[in-house]
Scaffold this active site. Structure first.
Site, PDB file in Angstrom:
ATOM      1  N   CYS A  33      21.489 -25.513  -0.718  1.00  0.00           N
ATOM      2  CA  CYS A  33      22.601 -25.252  -1.292  1.00  0.00           C
ATOM      3  C   CYS A  33      23.536 -26.472  -0.747  1.00  0.00           C
ATOM      4  O   CYS A  33      24.361 -26.951  -1.411  1.00  0.00           O
ATOM      5  CB  CYS A  33      23.442 -24.014  -1.068  1.00  0.00           C
ATOM      6  SG  CYS A  33      22.484 -22.728  -2.125  1.00  0.00           S
ATOM      7  N   GLU A  48      25.296 -19.786  -4.126  1.00  0.00           N
ATOM      8  CA  GLU A  48      26.326 -21.217  -4.427  1.00  0.00           C
ATOM      9  C   GLU A  48      25.631 -21.865  -5.457  1.00  0.00           C
ATOM     10  O   GLU A  48      26.395 -22.350  -6.358  1.00  0.00           O
ATOM     11  CB  GLU A  48      25.866 -21.766  -3.122  1.00  0.00           C
ATOM     12  CG  GLU A  48      26.641 -20.905  -1.985  1.00  0.00           C
ATOM     13  CD  GLU A  48      25.745 -20.351  -1.325  1.00  0.00           C
ATOM     14  OE1 GLU A  48      24.910 -19.580  -1.616  1.00  0.00           O
ATOM     15  OE2 GLU A  48      25.550 -20.181   0.275  1.00  0.00           O
TER      16      GLU A  48
HETATM   17  N1  THU Z   1      21.477 -16.304   0.158  1.00  0.00           N
HETATM   18  C1  THU Z   1      22.231 -17.029  -0.764  1.00  0.00           C
HETATM   19  O1  THU Z   1      22.479 -16.804  -1.718  1.00  0.00           O
HETATM   20  N2  THU Z   1      23.246 -17.749  -0.078  1.00  0.00           N
HETATM   21  C2  THU Z   1      23.094 -18.387   1.230  1.00  0.00           C
HETATM   22  O2  THU Z   1      23.914 -19.321   1.679  1.00  0.00           O
HETATM   23  C3  THU Z   1      22.180 -17.849   2.029  1.00  0.00           C
HETATM   24  C4  THU Z   1      21.202 -17.049   1.508  1.00  0.00           C
HETATM   25  C5  THU Z   1      20.458 -15.483  -0.492  1.00  0.00           C
HETATM   26  C6  THU Z   1      18.983 -15.831  -0.918  1.00  0.00           C
HETATM   27  C7  THU Z   1      18.229 -14.657  -0.690  1.00  0.00           C
HETATM   28  O3  THU Z   1      18.556 -13.842  -1.705  1.00  0.00           O
HETATM   29  C8  THU Z   1      19.141 -13.573   0.477  1.00  0.00           C
HETATM   30  O4  THU Z   1      20.266 -14.376   0.543  1.00  0.00           O
HETATM   31  C9  THU Z   1      18.382 -13.574   1.738  1.00  0.00           C
HETATM   32  O5  THU Z   1      17.991 -14.787   2.189  1.00  0.00           O
END
Ligand code: THU
Length: 146
Positions: free
Chosen positions: A104, A70
């Site tokens: 985020c 995000e």
């Molecule tokens: N992650 C995201 O990219 N967005 C989210 O809303 C939740 C978590 C990613 C961070 C990390 O690379 C992986 O998901 C596991 O936490």
């Protein structure tokens, strides 16, 4: 949870299909760099003007440097001069729709508390909310003014 159907997102002078936004997010998810968590996430952001930005999570061997999908999408849009966001879709390969992390949410609300947020699962089913609903009682800019 709803399916995408024919749902349209209203942008300036036009409409954009939600299904298309979700497809952009899914394509970005497939380009995630997530070798440590093995949890790819994709995001697609549409500005009020109708510009679309994608994002994927980008991890690092120093885990804390990881940036979520995000925030990648939002920062790309800001770097291009766009800060008025209409909607964001976030997707993961999960049964449950992917819910944005707290960091985020704070970044979303900085720019667009009214932005629609579509939390999407692996099949394209989604829950619709807003940035404001996702982060009630956020740390507010007004506090800095004293
Ligand atoms: N992650 C995201 O990219 N967005 C989210 O809303 C939740 C978590 C990613 C961070 C990390 O690379 C992986 O998901 C596991 O936490």
């Amino acid at each position: 949870m709803a399916g995408t159907g024919e749902k349209m997102i209203d942008v300036q002078g036009s409409v954009y299909p939600l299904e298309k936004l979700i497809n952009v997010a899914r394509a970005a998810m497939n380009r995630a760099y997530a070798p440590y968590s093995n949890f790819p996430v994709g995001a697609a952001l549409i500005t009020k003007e109708g510009n679309v930005y994608n994002g994927c999570n980008v991890e690092n061997v120093s885990y804390g440097l990881t940036c979520c999908a995000e925030r990648v999408a939002i920062f790309k849009a800001v770097a291009d001069g766009f800060k008025d966001f209409k909607a964001l879709a976030v997707i993961a390969n999960t049964e449950q729709p992917c819910s944005p992390c707290g960091a985020c949410r704070q970044v979303m609300i900085e720019f667009a508390p009214h932005m629609e947020v579509y939390m999407v699962n692996k099949d394209g089913h989604y829950i619709k909310t807003t940035a404001g609903e996702l982060l009630p009682a956020q740390f507010d800019k007004d506090l800095l003014q004293g």
